[in-house]
Design an enzyme around this catalytic site. Structure first.
Site, PDB file in Angstrom:
ATOM      1  N   ILE A 208     -56.619  -0.473 -21.410  1.00 36.71           N
ATOM      2  CA  ILE A 208     -56.017  -1.720 -22.012  1.00 36.71           C
ATOM      3  C   ILE A 208     -56.187  -2.655 -20.785  1.00 36.71           C
ATOM      4  O   ILE A 208     -56.712  -4.026 -20.480  1.00 36.71           O
ATOM      5  CB  ILE A 208     -54.989  -1.805 -22.485  1.00 36.71           C
ATOM      6  CG1 ILE A 208     -54.992  -1.007 -24.060  1.00 36.71           C
ATOM      7  CG2 ILE A 208     -54.558  -3.362 -22.493  1.00 36.71           C
ATOM      8  CD1 ILE A 208     -53.858  -0.627 -25.164  1.00 36.71           C
ATOM      9  N   ASP A 227     -52.482  -1.326  -9.760  1.00 38.20           N
ATOM     10  CA  ASP A 227     -52.462   0.462 -10.337  1.00 38.20           C
ATOM     11  C   ASP A 227     -51.943   1.073  -8.411  1.00 38.20           C
ATOM     12  O   ASP A 227     -52.549   0.712  -7.711  1.00 38.20           O
ATOM     13  CB  ASP A 227     -53.680   1.145 -10.411  1.00 38.20           C
ATOM     14  CG  ASP A 227     -53.496   1.865 -11.600  1.00 38.20           C
ATOM     15  OD1 ASP A 227     -52.753   2.880 -11.524  1.00 38.20           O
ATOM     16  OD2 ASP A 227     -53.620   1.317 -13.059  1.00 38.20           O
ATOM     17  N   ASP A 250     -47.203   1.924  -6.582  1.00 34.77           N
ATOM     18  CA  ASP A 250     -46.507   2.378  -7.042  1.00 34.77           C
ATOM     19  C   ASP A 250     -45.172   1.400  -7.106  1.00 34.77           C
ATOM     20  O   ASP A 250     -44.236   1.017  -6.983  1.00 34.77           O
ATOM     21  CB  ASP A 250     -46.163   3.657  -6.992  1.00 34.77           C
ATOM     22  CG  ASP A 250     -45.267   4.333  -8.510  1.00 34.77           C
ATOM     23  OD1 ASP A 250     -44.619   3.703  -8.574  1.00 34.77           O
ATOM     24  OD2 ASP A 250     -45.275   5.276  -7.971  1.00 34.77           O
ATOM     25  N   ASN A 277     -48.842  -4.834 -18.064  1.00 37.85           N
ATOM     26  CA  ASN A 277     -49.283  -3.616 -18.618  1.00 37.85           C
ATOM     27  C   ASN A 277     -49.108  -2.184 -18.324  1.00 37.85           C
ATOM     28  O   ASN A 277     -48.922  -0.947 -19.069  1.00 37.85           O
ATOM     29  CB  ASN A 277     -51.043  -3.648 -19.089  1.00 37.85           C
ATOM     30  CG  ASN A 277     -51.390  -2.819 -18.784  1.00 37.85           C
ATOM     31  OD1 ASN A 277     -51.677  -2.538 -20.445  1.00 37.85           O
ATOM     32  ND2 ASN A 277     -52.183  -2.436 -18.567  1.00 37.85           N
ATOM     33  N   ALA A 278     -49.532  -2.063 -17.055  1.00 39.58           N
ATOM     34  CA  ALA A 278     -48.888  -0.456 -16.374  1.00 39.58           C
ATOM     35  C   ALA A 278     -47.417  -0.164 -17.479  1.00 39.58           C
ATOM     36  O   ALA A 278     -46.723  -0.434 -18.102  1.00 39.58           O
ATOM     37  CB  ALA A 278     -48.048  -0.467 -14.816  1.00 39.58           C
ATOM     38  N   LYS A 284     -41.037  13.961 -26.219  1.00 48.12           N
ATOM     39  CA  LYS A 284     -40.141  14.757 -25.883  1.00 48.12           C
ATOM     40  C   LYS A 284     -39.181  14.630 -27.559  1.00 48.12           C
ATOM     41  O   LYS A 284     -38.616  13.451 -27.153  1.00 48.12           O
ATOM     42  CB  LYS A 284     -39.622  15.543 -25.335  1.00 48.12           C
ATOM     43  CG  LYS A 284     -40.638  16.717 -24.241  1.00 48.12           C
ATOM     44  CD  LYS A 284     -40.490  18.305 -24.403  1.00 48.12           C
ATOM     45  CE  LYS A 284     -41.322  19.115 -24.569  1.00 48.12           C
ATOM     46  NZ  LYS A 284     -42.255  19.713 -24.926  1.00 48.12           N
ATOM     47  N   TYR A 345     -40.061   6.492 -25.120  1.00 49.88           N
ATOM     48  CA  TYR A 345     -40.607   5.443 -24.603  1.00 49.88           C
ATOM     49  C   TYR A 345     -40.076   4.056 -25.654  1.00 49.88           C
ATOM     50  O   TYR A 345     -40.675   2.763 -25.048  1.00 49.88           O
ATOM     51  CB  TYR A 345     -41.867   5.742 -25.367  1.00 49.88           C
ATOM     52  CG  TYR A 345     -43.521   4.704 -25.505  1.00 49.88           C
ATOM     53  CD1 TYR A 345     -44.504   4.861 -23.898  1.00 49.88           C
ATOM     54  CD2 TYR A 345     -43.995   4.334 -26.589  1.00 49.88           C
ATOM     55  CE1 TYR A 345     -45.077   4.276 -24.775  1.00 49.88           C
ATOM     56  CE2 TYR A 345     -45.489   3.725 -26.555  1.00 49.88           C
ATOM     57  CZ  TYR A 345     -45.800   3.690 -25.447  1.00 49.88           C
ATOM     58  OH  TYR A 345     -47.084   2.269 -25.440  1.00 49.88           O
ATOM     59  N   THR A 379     -57.846   4.458 -26.229  1.00 47.58           N
ATOM     60  CA  THR A 379     -58.272   4.918 -25.259  1.00 47.58           C
ATOM     61  C   THR A 379     -57.733   6.235 -25.171  1.00 47.58           C
ATOM     62  O   THR A 379     -57.808   7.232 -25.564  1.00 47.58           O
ATOM     63  CB  THR A 379     -57.085   3.656 -24.882  1.00 47.58           C
ATOM     64  OG1 THR A 379     -55.926   4.380 -25.402  1.00 47.58           O
ATOM     65  CG2 THR A 379     -56.928   2.438 -24.793  1.00 47.58           C
TER      66      THR A 379
END
Ligand code: NAD
Length: 438
Positions: A208, A227, A250, A277-278, A284, A345, A379
């Site tokens: 994306i 990135d 990073d 966006n990253a 889990k 997430y 993606t």
């Protein structure tokens, strides 16, 4: 087209799909500069404070407004004149006779007044249920949206209508958008609205993020593609393609915000558009999740954004984000609906919405803050999902298909548009009107 979609469009496939009542994903119309913005004329209805301004925008876009046709490209209704429940009948009267004459990938746009401020609060709030249901009923790639326009924002609609009527919003449906008042920067050239602007896109090496870099560059921006160093080759390829620059670091490193702001200020004299966006997943279920998975996701998806925003805004606005700036977060429907195995997430993606809620009022008049919440986008991230879950995710939306990275990118470009200064505090799902979290 995915494989099921190709099958559904074949001769045998059509028969099977029709007989079994299976999803029938229609090939979506996406933006192309060579194509007209709409596939047919617009029918404009309703009576309120927006009919005049909307007619002006439609003329500026160059689409025909007619009083009757066999097939329409869009049905646009000014509902700001509806002040009571009885007035809602006007929706039925306008749309009922013509909705079946909406052409393929047609557009329904209803314009209202934000219910919080309207004396006609009940009637205006009711518009939402109408529009979301129309979105679910439309066939052949049609979409429906509700735009709440503040009093005094009548002149701020052009970038939003251009987006919603065109193929740029192919995978956006059932959304409620708010447009506010304030000065608007009208671009000299609507086909390159970001000319002279600098945009930072994090996670730009692929997926994306790479699509966002492509679209912002197409719209004229100089794109700084960021990135991790491990993605250096892919990042360089994207930056070359868009004639932009690279920034390898990073985002979770302690010195990341300082280095980013320094590079933006020294090399580019600041930044106009920042796209967070990253993002990463480390799925889990909660009982089996180790602290490393939790911490990694929070660090990349949310904490790094907060730190970077603080650095870019800076004390007294000294951080490098220029006037009429844009901050765009990338959330997810997981952050709205929740998802098994994604407590970490979904927490961060709901937090991205919190960033919008917190910063939009704080930066009012200086910068806009919005987020996109993608649904199922084709993606590498979604290709890694097991087949049956993937297939369910792809089909469980009004358009019966996954979106493409470009669909998210076009939505980001609408937020980034200089004429979108009234568009702030919004979270827009790019999910084909997914059933999840609806
Ligand atoms: P992707 O994994 O293909 O790309 C993410 C990029 O971010 C990668 O290039 C990665 O190297 C970079 N990145 C990760 N950690 C970083 C760090 N610490 N510093 C700098 N860069 C870093 O993912 P994608 O599918 O393109 O997703 C992009 C965004 O969209 C993510 O925020 C994701 O959560 C969100 N999203 C994706 C989908 C989908 O269906 N693909 C759905 C909802 C939301």
């Amino acid at each position: 087209m995915d494989r099921y979609q190709s099958f559904a469009r074949s001769g045998v496939g059509r028969f099977v799909v029709g007989k079994l009542g299976l999803p029938d994903p229609y090939p979506l119309r996406r933006h192309s500069p060579a194509e007209p913005p709409l596939t047919g004329p617009v029918l404009l209805g309703g009576a309120g404070r927006l009919a005049g301004p909307v007619a002006g925008v439609l003329a500026s876009i160059g689409v025909d407004v007619v009083s009757a046709a066999d097939r329409y490209g869009a049905l646009v209704f000014d509902a700001t004149g509806i002040t009571d429940v009885a007035g809602l009948r006007a929706l039925f009267d306008f749309f009922g006779p013509v909705v079946r004459s909406l052409g393929p990938c047609g557009r329904v746009v209803v314009l209202g007044t934000p219910p919080a401020s309207a004396a006609s609060r009940v009637a205006q709030r009711a518009l939402e249920g109408f529009v979301r249901s129309v979105g679910k009923e439309l066939k052949r790639g049609g979409t429906a949206q509700l735009v709440y326009v503040d009093e005094g924002a009548e002149g701020n609609l052009e970038s939003t209508l251009r987006f919603l009527l065109s193929g740029r919003s192919a995978y956006v449906s059932g959304q409620v958008v708010r447009v506010g008042a304030g000065p608007v920067e009208v671009p000299a050239d609507w086909s390159r609205p970001l000319a002279g602007k600098v945009a930072l896109v994090t996670g730009a090496a692929r997926g994306i993020g790479a699509a966002i870099a492509d679209v912002l560059a197409r719209d004229g921006a100089h794109v700084v593609c960021l990135d991790v160093p491990a993605q250096g080759d892919e990042l360089a390829a994207v930056a070359n393609r868009v004639a932009g620059s690279t920034l390898q670091l990073d985002l979770t490193a302690d010195d990341a915000p300082v280095r980013i702001v320094e590079q933006l200020n020294v090399r580019h004299g600041g930044v106009d558009v920042v796209v967070h966006n990253a993002g990463i997943t480390r799925d889990k279920t909660l009982g089996r999740m180790d602290a490393a998975r939790w911490d990694a996701v929070v660090a990349v998806n949310l904490a790094s954004q907060e730190r970077l925003n603080a650095a870019l805004i800076g004390p007294d606005g000294s951080g490098g984000l220029r006037a009429n700036g844009r901050i765009v977060g990338v959330s997810s429907i997981a952050g709205i609906a929740g998802n098994v195995g994604q407590t970490n997430y979904a927490t961060t993606k709901a937090g991205v919405i919190g960033v919008v809620d917190a910063l939009a009022p704080e930066l009012a008049g200086r910068a806009t803050v919005n987020a996109v919440a993608p649904g199922f986008i084709e993606t590498r991230m979604t290709a890694a999902v097991p087949l049956f879950i993937r297939e369910a995710g792809r089909r469980m939306n009004s358009l019966s298909q996954g979106g493409l990275p470009v669909d998210v990118a076009e939505t980001v470009a609408w937020f980034a548009h200089p004429a979108s200064s009234g568009v702030t505090g919004n979270v827009v799902r790019v999910c084909g009107q997914s059933l999840l979290g609806a």
